[in-house]
Motif scaffolding. Structure first.
Motif, PDB file in Angstrom:
ATOM      1  N   HIS A 182       7.929  13.409  -9.925  1.00  0.00           N
ATOM      2  CA  HIS A 182       7.637  12.121 -10.552  1.00  0.00           C
ATOM      3  C   HIS A 182       6.872  11.194  -9.619  1.00  0.00           C
ATOM      4  N   THR A 183       6.185  11.746  -8.641  1.00  0.00           N
ATOM      5  CA  THR A 183       5.508  10.905  -7.653  1.00  0.00           C
ATOM      6  C   THR A 183       4.479   9.994  -8.299  1.00  0.00           C
ATOM      7  N   ASP A 184       3.646  10.526  -9.177  1.00  0.00           N
ATOM      8  CA  ASP A 184       2.624   9.701  -9.819  1.00  0.00           C
ATOM      9  C   ASP A 184       3.248   8.621 -10.700  1.00  0.00           C
ATOM     10  N   ALA A 185       4.364   8.938 -11.321  1.00  0.00           N
ATOM     11  CA  ALA A 185       5.062   7.938 -12.138  1.00  0.00           C
ATOM     12  C   ALA A 185       5.563   6.801 -11.255  1.00  0.00           C
ATOM     13  N   LEU A 186       6.079   7.142 -10.088  1.00  0.00           N
ATOM     14  CA  LEU A 186       6.537   6.118  -9.147  1.00  0.00           C
ATOM     15  C   LEU A 186       5.371   5.226  -8.714  1.00  0.00           C
ATOM     16  N   LEU A 187       4.243   5.850  -8.376  1.00  0.00           N
ATOM     17  CA  LEU A 187       3.084   5.075  -7.944  1.00  0.00           C
ATOM     18  C   LEU A 187       2.606   4.142  -9.057  1.00  0.00           C
ATOM     19  N   GLY A 188       2.642   4.624 -10.289  1.00  0.00           N
ATOM     20  CA  GLY A 188       2.257   3.783 -11.423  1.00  0.00           C
ATOM     21  C   GLY A 188       3.191   2.601 -11.588  1.00  0.00           C
ATOM     22  N   TYR A 189       4.482   2.853 -11.464  1.00  0.00           N
ATOM     23  CA  TYR A 189       5.448   1.749 -11.579  1.00  0.00           C
ATOM     24  C   TYR A 189       5.227   0.715 -10.484  1.00  0.00           C
ATOM     25  N   LEU A 190       5.027   1.180  -9.251  1.00  0.00           N
ATOM     26  CA  LEU A 190       4.842   0.251  -8.136  1.00  0.00           C
ATOM     27  C   LEU A 190       3.595  -0.611  -8.329  1.00  0.00           C
ATOM     28  N   HIS A 191       2.555  -0.028  -8.909  1.00  0.00           N
ATOM     29  CA  HIS A 191       1.332  -0.791  -9.176  1.00  0.00           C
ATOM     30  C   HIS A 191       1.622  -1.955 -10.128  1.00  0.00           C
ATOM     31  N   GLU A 192       2.401  -1.682 -11.173  1.00  0.00           N
ATOM     32  CA  GLU A 192       2.751  -2.749 -12.106  1.00  0.00           C
ATOM     33  C   GLU A 192       3.720  -3.742 -11.479  1.00  0.00           C
ATOM     34  N   ALA A 193       4.697  -3.229 -10.744  1.00  0.00           N
ATOM     35  CA  ALA A 193       5.702  -4.102 -10.136  1.00  0.00           C
ATOM     36  C   ALA A 193       5.100  -5.009  -9.082  1.00  0.00           C
ATOM     37  N   SER A 253       0.862  -1.191   0.000  1.00  0.00           N
ATOM     38  CA  SER A 253       0.000   0.000   0.000  1.00  0.00           C
ATOM     39  C   SER A 253       0.887   1.226   0.000  1.00  0.00           C
ATOM     40  N   THR A 254       0.433   2.294  -0.655  1.00  0.00           N
ATOM     41  CA  THR A 254       1.240   3.508  -0.788  1.00  0.00           C
ATOM     42  C   THR A 254       0.543   4.671  -0.102  1.00  0.00           C
ATOM     43  N   HIS A 255       1.352   5.561   0.459  1.00  0.00           N
ATOM     44  CA  HIS A 255       0.844   6.718   1.191  1.00  0.00           C
ATOM     45  C   HIS A 255       1.760   7.896   0.881  1.00  0.00           C
TER      46      HIS A 255
END
Length: 386
Positions: free
Chosen positions: A40-51, A7-9
């Protein structure tokens, strides 16, 4: 034990968003990691979702090396800042889980303690009027707080060149700070990759009488031979490395003997063990380690775990006593700089900290903006704020 999910916060302020990641397991243990992205916070969250689907869920959190390897190379494309930051937060959290499961701090798992305390240096303290008088007062307050080291970028919006008037004014700020803190407090001068080699060399000569412990990133980070040119023409120690996101890229830096202190960011270079490996290589080149740390209390705690077991560790950056100090409450057990200017290593299991999800929710993600080329950037306030 297996990872069931993450989970991300995001904890937001006007100038930085801090991303916290909780890694959950089927045995009820949870680990936490943190990084701070610039834009790039949203990009990080997107990557983590895929990873999470591709690599993380179902993994053994004890098999840290295997998970890092799969996240870095399993998607084939070359890992950059976003991927290495995603790896970092998961890697930190796995070490946190491992330490909690075994009942020991992470530094114990990485070889044991060689440093009882870790010197801190203050940053984010000069969010005031950009005058010698204001900086003198603010620097004195840092020393009164207990710090025995502080860092400052005095160069305004300087870029490649710095004319005579701007140079003289910047030097006057350094003179005021040195006068305020005395000769024994370490003065670290940040250049943020602003200058051409010729300008950096000239400015370094002007700064030399104030005995800075280092000049940081005097030239842009892409051209290490330009950095080597600066190093060859100044006796001041050179620090760099926060914008290098893979430890393999430090090889040329070491070969050129272009830096005396490296500054990897645990939150951008793959985590604790990646920097542990890098620090060992740095030691063979007689280079010190002083991690970049513009994050909150989890990233600070992770950096301190590394500090505890690293012989060539010099000092750790700390913002959170001066910039956004209120966000410290989102982390239980947050590391504290003592009255002597040092962190004391925690003996608590794992990273020794816990994310307070309810407190984090009080600081929602913002459209954080930090532009080092804009007037007044040092105040770290929203555009137009007074």
């Amino acid at each position: 034990m297996r990872i069931t999910g993450i989970s991300t916060h995001v904890v937001g302020t006007p100038w930085r968003n801090l991303t916290y990641v909780l890694v959950h397991t089927d045995e009820g243990l949870t680990g936490v990691g943190e990084t701070r992205m610039l834009g790039h916070t949203d990009a990080l969250l997107g990557y983590l979702h895929e990873a999470e689907a591709n690599h993380i869920a179902g993994s053994d959190p004890f098999a840290v090396e295997d998970l890092v390897r799969r996240m870095k190379y399993g998607d084939y494309g070359r890992a950059g800042e976003i991927v290495m930051s995603g790896i970092a937060v998961i890697e930190m959290a796995c070490w946190d889980i491992k330490g909690k499961a075994l009942g020991v701090p992470v530094w114990q798992l990485l070889g044991g303690k060689v440093n009882e305390k870790v010197k801190a240096y203050a940053n984010g303290w000069y969010t005031t009027e950009r005058t010698p008088e204001a900086y003198h007062k603010a620097a004195a307050a840092v020393v009164e707080r207990g710090y025995r080291a502080l860092k400052i970028d005095p160069f305004g919006t300087g870029h490649f060149e710095l004319d005579h008037a701007a140079t003289a004014y910047s030097v006057s700020l350094i003179e005021a700070v040195r006068d305020a803190i005395g000769p024994e407090t370490e003065l670290l001068v940040e250049m943020h990759g602003r200058f051409s080699p010729a300008t950096a060399i000239r400015v370094a000569k002007d700064l030399a009488p104030f005995k800075p412990s280092w000049i940081e990133e005097p030239v842009p980070p892409e051209n290490l031979k330009a950095l080597a040119k600066v190093a060859a023409h100044t006796d001041l120690p050179i620090a760099t490395g926060e914008r290098i996101h893979d430890r393999y890229e430090f090889r040329e830096l070491f070969e050129l003997q272009a830096a005396d202190i490296i500054q990897p960011d645990l939150g951008h270079i793959g985590g604790i063990n990646e920097v542990r490996k890098l620090a060992a290589t740095a030691e063979t080149h007689y280079v010190l380690v002083a991690p970049h740390n513009v994050g909150g209390s989890v990233l600070t705690a992770a950096s301190l775990q590394l500090a505890g077991c690293t012989p060539n560790f010099k000092i750790l950056e700390h913002f959170n006593d001066f910039a956004d100090s209120e966000i410290k409450k989102v982390v239980k057990g947050a590391p504290v700089v003592g009255e002597d200017g040092y962190f004391t290593l925690s003996d608590a299991p794992g990273l020794g900290v816990e994310l307070d999800v309810d407190a984090a929710a009080e600081f929602p993600q913002q459209q954080a903006r930090f532009d080092l080329w804009a007037e007044g950037w040092e105040r770290r306030q929203p555009k137009g704020a007074k």
